[in-house]
Design a protein around this motif. Sequence first.
Motif, PDB file in Angstrom:
ATOM      1  N   HIS A  39       0.876  -1.173   0.000  1.00 27.97           N
ATOM      2  CA  HIS A  39       0.000   0.000   0.000  1.00 27.97           C
ATOM      3  C   HIS A  39       0.914   1.224   0.000  1.00 27.97           C
ATOM      4  O   HIS A  39       1.739   1.391   0.896  1.00 27.97           O
ATOM      5  CB  HIS A  39      -0.867  -0.035   1.258  1.00 27.97           C
ATOM      6  CG  HIS A  39      -1.975   0.956   1.280  1.00 27.97           C
ATOM      7  ND1 HIS A  39      -2.805   1.075   2.364  1.00 27.97           N
ATOM      8  CD2 HIS A  39      -2.408   1.868   0.385  1.00 27.97           C
ATOM      9  CE1 HIS A  39      -3.706   2.013   2.132  1.00 27.97           C
ATOM     10  NE2 HIS A  39      -3.479   2.517   0.928  1.00 27.97           N
ATOM     11  N   ILE A  40       0.777   2.057  -1.007  1.00 33.47           N
ATOM     12  CA  ILE A  40       1.609   3.244  -1.151  1.00 33.47           C
ATOM     13  C   ILE A  40       0.705   4.462  -1.274  1.00 33.47           C
ATOM     14  O   ILE A  40      -0.521   4.338  -1.269  1.00 33.47           O
ATOM     15  CB  ILE A  40       2.546   3.132  -2.379  1.00 33.47           C
ATOM     16  CG1 ILE A  40       1.720   2.909  -3.653  1.00 33.47           C
ATOM     17  CG2 ILE A  40       3.565   2.015  -2.164  1.00 33.47           C
ATOM     18  CD1 ILE A  40       2.453   3.156  -4.935  1.00 33.47           C
ATOM     19  N   GLY A  41       1.288   5.618  -1.412  1.00 35.99           N
ATOM     20  CA  GLY A  41       0.501   6.827  -1.615  1.00 35.99           C
ATOM     21  C   GLY A  41      -0.130   7.323  -0.325  1.00 35.99           C
ATOM     22  O   GLY A  41       0.021   6.733   0.752  1.00 35.99           O
ATOM     23  N   SER A  42      -0.852   8.396  -0.435  1.00 39.00           N
ATOM     24  CA  SER A  42      -1.383   9.081   0.740  1.00 39.00           C
ATOM     25  C   SER A  42      -2.416   8.269   1.508  1.00 39.00           C
ATOM     26  O   SER A  42      -2.550   8.443   2.721  1.00 39.00           O
ATOM     27  CB  SER A  42      -1.963  10.434   0.332  1.00 39.00           C
ATOM     28  OG  SER A  42      -0.931  11.289  -0.097  1.00 39.00           O
ATOM     29  N   ILE A  54      -6.889   4.014  -3.853  1.00 44.48           N
ATOM     30  CA  ILE A  54      -5.911   3.151  -3.195  1.00 44.48           C
ATOM     31  C   ILE A  54      -4.803   2.843  -4.206  1.00 44.48           C
ATOM     32  O   ILE A  54      -5.050   2.211  -5.237  1.00 44.48           O
ATOM     33  CB  ILE A  54      -6.569   1.840  -2.707  1.00 44.48           C
ATOM     34  CG1 ILE A  54      -7.795   2.106  -1.840  1.00 44.48           C
ATOM     35  CG2 ILE A  54      -5.544   0.964  -1.986  1.00 44.48           C
ATOM     36  CD1 ILE A  54      -7.536   2.771  -0.514  1.00 44.48           C
ATOM     37  N   ASP A  55      -3.592   3.316  -3.907  1.00 44.10           N
ATOM     38  CA  ASP A  55      -2.433   3.060  -4.757  1.00 44.10           C
ATOM     39  C   ASP A  55      -1.675   1.852  -4.220  1.00 44.10           C
ATOM     40  O   ASP A  55      -1.412   1.766  -3.006  1.00 44.10           O
ATOM     41  CB  ASP A  55      -1.494   4.269  -4.779  1.00 44.10           C
ATOM     42  CG  ASP A  55      -2.009   5.394  -5.663  1.00 44.10           C
ATOM     43  OD1 ASP A  55      -2.352   5.121  -6.827  1.00 44.10           O
ATOM     44  OD2 ASP A  55      -2.069   6.543  -5.189  1.00 44.10           O
ATOM     45  N   ILE A  56      -1.301   0.961  -5.122  1.00 45.08           N
ATOM     46  CA  ILE A  56      -0.677  -0.306  -4.737  1.00 45.08           C
ATOM     47  C   ILE A  56       0.468  -0.630  -5.688  1.00 45.08           C
ATOM     48  O   ILE A  56       0.294  -0.606  -6.909  1.00 45.08           O
ATOM     49  CB  ILE A  56      -1.709  -1.451  -4.776  1.00 45.08           C
ATOM     50  CG1 ILE A  56      -2.857  -1.159  -3.792  1.00 45.08           C
ATOM     51  CG2 ILE A  56      -1.047  -2.795  -4.480  1.00 45.08           C
ATOM     52  CD1 ILE A  56      -4.038  -2.097  -3.920  1.00 45.08           C
ATOM     53  N   ALA A  91       1.336   1.077 -14.960  1.00 45.96           N
ATOM     54  CA  ALA A  91       0.175   1.479 -14.165  1.00 45.96           C
ATOM     55  C   ALA A  91      -1.120   0.913 -14.751  1.00 45.96           C
ATOM     56  O   ALA A  91      -1.263   0.798 -15.978  1.00 45.96           O
ATOM     57  CB  ALA A  91       0.096   2.998 -14.106  1.00 45.96           C
ATOM     58  N   PHE A  92      -2.062   0.608 -13.850  1.00 49.06           N
ATOM     59  CA  PHE A  92      -3.382   0.115 -14.223  1.00 49.06           C
ATOM     60  C   PHE A  92      -4.402   0.718 -13.263  1.00 49.06           C
ATOM     61  O   PHE A  92      -4.140   0.826 -12.070  1.00 49.06           O
ATOM     62  CB  PHE A  92      -3.449  -1.416 -14.107  1.00 49.06           C
ATOM     63  CG  PHE A  92      -2.486  -2.113 -15.008  1.00 49.06           C
ATOM     64  CD1 PHE A  92      -2.882  -2.582 -16.247  1.00 49.06           C
ATOM     65  CD2 PHE A  92      -1.157  -2.277 -14.621  1.00 49.06           C
ATOM     66  CE1 PHE A  92      -1.970  -3.203 -17.091  1.00 49.06           C
ATOM     67  CE2 PHE A  92      -0.242  -2.902 -15.463  1.00 49.06           C
ATOM     68  CZ  PHE A  92      -0.653  -3.363 -16.695  1.00 49.06           C
ATOM     69  N   GLY A  96     -14.533   0.892 -12.167  1.00 43.17           N
ATOM     70  CA  GLY A  96     -15.761   0.777 -11.392  1.00 43.17           C
ATOM     71  C   GLY A  96     -15.621   0.284  -9.968  1.00 43.17           C
ATOM     72  O   GLY A  96     -16.627  -0.005  -9.330  1.00 43.17           O
ATOM     73  N   SER A  97     -14.431   0.154  -9.430  1.00 45.51           N
ATOM     74  CA  SER A  97     -14.306  -0.312  -8.044  1.00 45.51           C
ATOM     75  C   SER A  97     -14.473   0.868  -7.087  1.00 45.51           C
ATOM     76  O   SER A  97     -14.197   2.012  -7.422  1.00 45.51           O
ATOM     77  CB  SER A  97     -12.959  -0.996  -7.812  1.00 45.51           C
ATOM     78  OG  SER A  97     -11.914  -0.074  -7.972  1.00 45.51           O
ATOM     79  N   THR A  98     -14.941   0.559  -5.892  1.00 44.27           N
ATOM     80  CA  THR A  98     -15.063   1.572  -4.851  1.00 44.27           C
ATOM     81  C   THR A  98     -14.402   1.037  -3.594  1.00 44.27           C
ATOM     82  O   THR A  98     -14.805  -0.021  -3.116  1.00 44.27           O
ATOM     83  CB  THR A  98     -16.547   1.895  -4.574  1.00 44.27           C
ATOM     84  OG1 THR A  98     -17.148   2.324  -5.787  1.00 44.27           O
ATOM     85  CG2 THR A  98     -16.682   2.985  -3.539  1.00 44.27           C
ATOM     86  N   PRO A  99     -13.399   1.737  -3.056  1.00 44.89           N
ATOM     87  CA  PRO A  99     -12.782   2.908  -3.657  1.00 44.89           C
ATOM     88  C   PRO A  99     -12.016   2.531  -4.920  1.00 44.89           C
ATOM     89  O   PRO A  99     -11.741   1.357  -5.160  1.00 44.89           O
ATOM     90  CB  PRO A  99     -11.833   3.410  -2.571  1.00 44.89           C
ATOM     91  CG  PRO A  99     -11.464   2.183  -1.799  1.00 44.89           C
ATOM     92  CD  PRO A  99     -12.693   1.311  -1.841  1.00 44.89           C
ATOM     93  N   ALA A 100     -11.664   3.537  -5.687  1.00 45.42           N
ATOM     94  CA  ALA A 100     -10.890   3.302  -6.904  1.00 45.42           C
ATOM     95  C   ALA A 100      -9.538   2.702  -6.535  1.00 45.42           C
ATOM     96  O   ALA A 100      -9.019   2.929  -5.444  1.00 45.42           O
ATOM     97  CB  ALA A 100     -10.699   4.612  -7.662  1.00 45.42           C
ATOM     98  N   GLU A 101      -8.992   1.916  -7.442  1.00 44.06           N
ATOM     99  CA  GLU A 101      -7.696   1.260  -7.225  1.00 44.06           C
ATOM    100  C   GLU A 101      -6.786   1.579  -8.404  1.00 44.06           C
ATOM    101  O   GLU A 101      -7.208   1.479  -9.550  1.00 44.06           O
ATOM    102  CB  GLU A 101      -7.852  -0.265  -7.190  1.00 44.06           C
ATOM    103  CG  GLU A 101      -8.876  -0.799  -6.266  1.00 44.06           C
ATOM    104  CD  GLU A 101      -9.199  -2.259  -6.583  1.00 44.06           C
ATOM    105  OE1 GLU A 101      -8.346  -2.986  -7.138  1.00 44.06           O
ATOM    106  OE2 GLU A 101     -10.327  -2.668  -6.267  1.00 44.06           O
TER     107      GLU A 101
END
Length: 171
Positions: A39-42, A54-56, A91-92, A96-101
């Motif tokens: 799990h990365i990002g803010s 969610i950045d991964i 990057a991908f 439609g996911s919640t939260p966005a990934e």
Amino acid sequence: MTPHNPVELVPYDPQWPAHFRRIRGRLLTWLPQALSIDHIGSTSIAGMIAKPLIDIDIVLPGLEHIADSTAVLLAEDYEPRGNRYDDEVWAFLSRGSTPAERVYLCPAGNGTHRNRLAFRDYLIAHPKSASEYAALKRRLAAEFRTDGDRYTAQKREFVDTIVAPALKGNA
């Protein structure tokens, strides 16, 4: 983010770590060759304002695993966003996911991945720097409200001032 797509910052959501764990479990099922899924990002920093995304990072054993992993992500309805940072990071974005990934494939030893972890860990360990980063994000989101690329680019100097000493162990 493309121009005319507003930069949206939201308060920290305490559910983000649980969302990451759920996503990580799914990704491990699809990509068992992954060496790590981080799990990365803010959204990975407790209390940090963030885009609701969610950045991964998915670390693979080597470049030879990128094509097969890409095929898996495409089959699971992730949209390709290209090779980022000129550093063998693909990057991908989920559809439609919640939260966005947003997931990134990178080979073991990747410099961008290493820097992201150093930045995340430094901000977790240094609340004053995390607060300064949040203030910068708020200012830039107001200034570049419809230009996510410039919003991101303008954070680079701050990020670099954190990453360099963090990697040297002067954190």
